[in-house]
Design a protein around this motif. Structure first.
Motif, mmCIF file in Angstrom:
data_model
loop_
_atom_site.group_PDB
_atom_site.id
_atom_site.type_symbol
_atom_site.label_atom_id
_atom_site.label_comp_id
_atom_site.label_asym_id
_atom_site.label_seq_id
_atom_site.Cartn_x
_atom_site.Cartn_y
_atom_site.Cartn_z
ATOM 1 N N SER A 416 -6.369 58.521 105.908
ATOM 2 C CA SER A 416 -6.413 57.102 106.286
ATOM 3 C C SER A 416 -7.129 56.876 107.609
ATOM 4 O O SER A 416 -7.590 55.769 107.896
ATOM 5 N N GLY A 417 -7.188 57.899 108.455
ATOM 6 C CA GLY A 417 -7.763 57.737 109.786
ATOM 7 C C GLY A 417 -6.850 57.019 110.764
ATOM 8 O O GLY A 417 -7.270 56.696 111.877
ATOM 9 N N MET A 418 -5.580 56.778 110.386
ATOM 10 C CA MET A 418 -4.655 56.031 111.239
ATOM 11 C C MET A 418 -3.622 56.911 111.933
ATOM 12 O O MET A 418 -2.698 56.410 112.576
ATOM 13 N N GLU A 419 -3.763 58.224 111.821
ATOM 14 C CA GLU A 419 -2.758 59.114 112.369
ATOM 15 C C GLU A 419 -2.772 59.112 113.892
ATOM 16 O O GLU A 419 -3.826 59.097 114.524
ATOM 17 N N LEU A 420 -1.579 59.101 114.474
ATOM 18 C CA LEU A 420 -1.380 59.328 115.905
ATOM 19 C C LEU A 420 -0.618 60.635 116.072
ATOM 20 O O LEU A 420 0.064 61.080 115.149
ATOM 21 N N PRO A 421 -0.697 61.282 117.232
ATOM 22 C CA PRO A 421 0.137 62.461 117.457
ATOM 23 C C PRO A 421 1.614 62.114 117.309
ATOM 24 O O PRO A 421 2.041 61.001 117.654
ATOM 25 N N GLN A 422 2.401 63.049 116.804
ATOM 26 C CA GLN A 422 3.835 62.792 116.660
ATOM 27 C C GLN A 422 4.509 62.546 117.994
ATOM 28 O O GLN A 422 5.586 61.958 118.044
ATOM 29 N N ALA A 423 3.898 62.966 119.063
ATOM 30 C CA ALA A 423 4.470 62.743 120.392
ATOM 31 C C ALA A 423 4.371 61.288 120.832
ATOM 32 O O ALA A 423 4.928 60.911 121.863
ATOM 33 N N ALA A 424 3.683 60.443 120.065
ATOM 34 C CA ALA A 424 3.599 59.021 120.410
ATOM 35 C C ALA A 424 4.984 58.379 120.342
ATOM 36 O O ALA A 424 5.805 58.722 119.490
ATOM 37 N N HIS A 425 5.236 57.436 121.227
ATOM 38 C CA HIS A 425 6.497 56.686 121.209
ATOM 39 C C HIS A 425 6.592 55.910 119.903
ATOM 40 O O HIS A 425 5.613 55.332 119.424
ATOM 41 N N ALA A 426 7.768 55.885 119.323
ATOM 42 C CA ALA A 426 7.950 55.249 118.016
ATOM 43 C C ALA A 426 7.516 53.795 118.009
ATOM 44 O O ALA A 426 7.023 53.285 116.992
ATOM 45 N N ASP A 427 7.695 53.107 119.119
ATOM 46 C CA ASP A 427 7.345 51.690 119.174
ATOM 47 C C ASP A 427 5.842 51.451 119.285
ATOM 48 O O ASP A 427 5.390 50.317 119.141
ATOM 49 N N ARG A 428 5.058 52.497 119.554
ATOM 50 C CA ARG A 428 3.651 52.305 119.839
ATOM 51 C C ARG A 428 2.741 52.452 118.620
ATOM 52 O O ARG A 428 1.540 52.249 118.729
ATOM 53 N N TYR A 429 3.295 52.825 117.491
ATOM 54 C CA TYR A 429 2.462 52.958 116.301
ATOM 55 C C TYR A 429 1.910 51.591 115.912
ATOM 56 O O TYR A 429 2.634 50.598 115.888
ATOM 57 N N THR A 430 0.636 51.558 115.574
ATOM 58 C CA THR A 430 -0.003 50.286 115.233
ATOM 59 C C THR A 430 0.239 49.885 113.791
ATOM 60 O O THR A 430 -0.019 48.737 113.419
ATOM 61 N N THR A 431 0.724 50.823 112.966
ATOM 62 C CA THR A 431 1.074 50.494 111.582
ATOM 63 C C THR A 431 2.396 51.145 111.222
ATOM 64 O O THR A 431 2.716 52.251 111.692
ATOM 65 N N ASN A 432 3.149 50.474 110.381
ATOM 66 C CA ASN A 432 4.369 51.075 109.840
ATOM 67 C C ASN A 432 4.034 52.246 108.932
ATOM 68 O O ASN A 432 4.813 53.203 108.819
ATOM 69 N N PHE A 433 2.902 52.179 108.263
ATOM 70 C CA PHE A 433 2.454 53.256 107.388
ATOM 71 C C PHE A 433 2.334 54.561 108.168
ATOM 72 O O PHE A 433 2.870 55.598 107.767
ATOM 73 N N ALA A 434 1.640 54.522 109.289
ATOM 74 C CA ALA A 434 1.437 55.733 110.079
ATOM 75 C C ALA A 434 2.748 56.230 110.670
ATOM 76 O O ALA A 434 3.013 57.443 110.697
ATOM 77 N N TYR A 435 3.569 55.304 111.141
ATOM 78 C CA TYR A 435 4.869 55.703 111.698
ATOM 79 C C TYR A 435 5.713 56.391 110.642
ATOM 80 O O TYR A 435 6.282 57.466 110.874
ATOM 81 N N GLY A 436 5.832 55.780 109.469
ATOM 82 C CA GLY A 436 6.712 56.313 108.434
ATOM 83 C C GLY A 436 6.311 57.701 107.990
ATOM 84 O O GLY A 436 7.151 58.606 107.864
ATOM 85 N N ILE A 437 5.036 57.910 107.737
ATOM 86 C CA ILE A 437 4.594 59.225 107.264
ATOM 87 C C ILE A 437 4.674 60.255 108.382
ATOM 88 O O ILE A 437 5.064 61.409 108.156
ATOM 89 N N SER A 438 4.330 59.863 109.601
ATOM 90 C CA SER A 438 4.429 60.795 110.720
ATOM 91 C C SER A 438 5.875 61.229 110.936
ATOM 92 O O SER A 438 6.153 62.422 111.128
ATOM 93 N N ALA A 439 6.795 60.274 110.918
ATOM 94 C CA ALA A 439 8.198 60.583 111.181
ATOM 95 C C ALA A 439 8.837 61.347 110.029
ATOM 96 O O ALA A 439 9.478 62.380 110.231
#
Length: 616
Positions: A416-439
């Motif tokens: 998707s190209g939307m991945e952030l490092p898992q070390a990112a703060h949970a509130d800082r994800y720009t999409t719920n999609f990226a947060y959910g799959i990362s977490a």
């Protein structure tokens, strides 16, 4: 040519399943709550008093504290409302006709939680409400090792059910009361954590809760804590064979919950309340609506809940409380101390699945209790991992790879190209999609892939030691890494760093397979930036199978043979900086039917197409 059928290493429940701070200097704060609450079921408003005894075990003197006021998030214009309207893919539960449900709440529908008075050891303090956070400047600093008592009066209004908490959810449950009281923020070795509530996860302080609740006598109440007065309230708590007579329009329920960092309750006039006493385990409580559509599923859920409790206690560690409650309510599934809220109108497999997942959180969030705002993958991911194993057993799914769904999710995130490092703060994800799959997905793979790196037996031993060493201690990412190192004898800093602090991907390829006299030379290539050790399966023309193991030099060691029935050859280790690597198979190329990287599929290689060699 037909595709070769490779061997797969299946993780089974029967196979060996049964810190930032140094532990020597570890400290944590302590809270004891005594609360007396009156709930008006007609207006959905409540008032309460709270006496909070706070023990400062930190080395610091504290001149300020913070409380969470979660219900203030459910107001038009709140930070949660603003975030809901700005995120690219808002949570559908919080939207209607493409618009924020919070923004549409009327004054009688919204939530609030307001502190009306607050003193410290009898002296007035200065406090200011800032959205979902109460900022309190103390009358007197709390010295290191000191205690203080906060006395508070508060009032609240239960919002319409939108996210986790609320009234009158989609299945008709009257009250799902989570995040309902003024809750002291956590102060730890990193400092204070007064995160505003915008629908993500939590971090809390352990302590003892003593909660008295007065509510309409027709309502059955369940959730966290042990009921202290069963013969006064009845509702399925009374001694079997006895009857409880009540007077007046209300009942007062008295609960105590020891050594927890949250307290949830739910109430409904139509709850059925069942109990199941486990042998050598806790008493299980079930609260669900008297709805003919769901009764059979909820009855059948009960023995599955017992199976899940045994599975987790055997494979993580003993559940430390004497009670666990499964409560119909909320907006999906959400874990709380000694209990969970789950929606109940589901297919049976889904009902078991949500119960299993939320129960697993009891270990990873309510006993280990990482800071979910910063390390959400350690809770959601580890819970997903162990619940996948549990579902494979209790629902007899017999999957070769119980984690296949997590890997598919992770690959979708990478693409998707939307991945952030898992070390990112949970509130800082720009999409719920990226947060959910990362977490959830990538967090789960952290463990399943760790099993590939160190061995499955060592992985399960790591999980059990991690729980034993860090229960009730708020572990951080370094703690799971160091535990795995101690168990395996391998160096794993590279693994934690690349997987959680970067978006580096794994991509290994078989670059070439060529004759070298009467032998065969295999050239491997590292295309991704994340290094890994490699298992390779070699299939002979006669169907005979053997494996080759390429250790990663920076691991400074080797895992045991994961395929003991197959011959394994350990070749020279691979220093990650070299982009290619070669080794020799001691047989002619004509006798080789196939070579494959990672037959287990537990290494999260983003391009499996280049992992297999088969002659034309």
């Amino acid at each position: 040519m037909n595709k070769v059928r490779f061997v797969f290493f299946t993780i089974l429940a029967g196979v060996s399943l049964v810190s930032g701070q140094n532990n020597d200097s570890y400290w944590q704060q302590h809270v004891d709550y005594v609360m007396d609450v009156q709930m008006d079921v007609d207006t959905y408003q409540y008032t309460g008093t709270q006496k909070l005894t706070y023990t400062n075990n930190s080395p610091d003197a504290l001149d300020r504290v913070y409380y969470h006021l979660y219900f203030n998030a459910f107001q038009p214009g709140s930070e949660m409302d603003a975030r809901l309207q700005s995120v690219k893919d808002p949570d559908g539960r919080m939207m209607v006709d493409g618009k924020s449900r919070i923004a549409a709440l009327s004054e009688s529908e919204m939530g609030y939680l307001h502190v009306q008075s607050l003193t410290q050891d009898g002296s007035a303090v200065s406090f200011n409400e800032e959205g979902t956070i109460l900022v309190v400047d103390l009358a007197n600093p709390i010295p290191s090792g000191g205690k203080t008592v906060f006395s508070m009066e508060f009032k609240g209004q239960v919002p319409l059910q939108i996210r986790r908490s609320g009234r009158n959810n989609s299945e008709g449950v009257a009250l799902s009361m989570s995040q309902w009281y003024p809750k002291l923020s956590e102060y730890d070795f990193e400092g204070w954590h007064p995160n505003p509530y915008i629908a993500r996860e939590f971090h809390g302080v352990w302590g003892d809760f003593d909660v008295t609740l007065t509510i309409d006598k027709d309502y059955t109440v369940g959730g966290s804590g042990y009921l202290q007065n069963p013969q006064e309230v009845g509702h399925g708590y009374e001694t079997p064979g006895t009857k409880v007579k009540t007077k007046g329009k209300t009942l007062t329920w008295h609960f105590k919950a020891p050594n927890v960092h949250d307290f949830m309750w739910a109430a409904d006039p139509d709850y059925i309340h069942d109990t199941l006493k486990m042998k050598d385990g806790p008493t299980l409580h079930f609260y669900y609506k008297n709805d003919p559509e769901i009764l059979e599923n909820w009855k059948n859920l009960q023995p599955k809940t017992e199976e899940a409790m045994r599975f987790f206690s055997n494979n993580i560690g003993k559940y430390p409380y004497d009670q666990y409650s499964v409560v119909q309510g909320g907006d999906g599934g959400m874990e709380y101390a000694m209990s969970t809220l789950i929606t109940g109108k589901r297919q049976f497999s889904s009902l078991v699945g949500v119960m299993v997942h939320e129960m697993a959180h009891s270990w990873f969030q309510h006993i280990l209790a990482t800071n979910e705002s910063k390390h959400e993958w350690m809770d959601e991911g580890f819970t997903t991992f162990i619940s996948s194993l549990c579902m494979n057993e209790v629902m007899e799914q017999n999957k070769e790879n119980p984690f296949d769904g997590s890997y598919k999710g992770y690959y979708a995130l990478v693409n998707s190209g939307m991945e952030l490092p898992q070390a990112a703060h949970a509130d800082r994800y720009t999409t719920n999609f990226a947060y959910g799959i990362s977490a959830y997905s990538k967090g789960s793979i952290f463990l399943s892939q760790l099993g590939y790196v160190i061995g499955q037996d060592k992985l399960m031993e790591t999980i059990r030691k991690y729980y034993a060493d860090f229960k009730f201690k708020h572990p951080v990412p370094n703690d799971i890494k160091r535990t795995a190192e101690k168990v395996s004898g391998l160096e794993l800093d590279w693994y934690l760093t690349d997987w959680t602090q970067t978006t580096n991907t794994i991509d290994y390829a078989i670059k070439s397979v060529a004759a070298e006299g009467n032998k065969t030379k295999v050239v491997l290539e590292r295309l991704g930036d994340m290094p890994m050790p490699l298992d390779l399966l070699v299939v002979g023309a006669d169907g005979n199978q053997e494996t080759y193991y390429v250790p990663l030099r920076m691991m400074r060691g080797e895992k045991a043979n994961p395929y003991p029935a197959l011959k394994r050859t350990v070749v020279e280790d691979w220093a990650w900086a070299y982009p290619t690597y070669e080794f020799v198979i001691n047989k002619p190329i004509g006798e080789i039917q196939a070579v494959a990287i990672d037959p287990s599929l537990l290494m999260a290689d983003i391009n499996p197409e280049n992992n297999v060699y088969q002659p034309e």
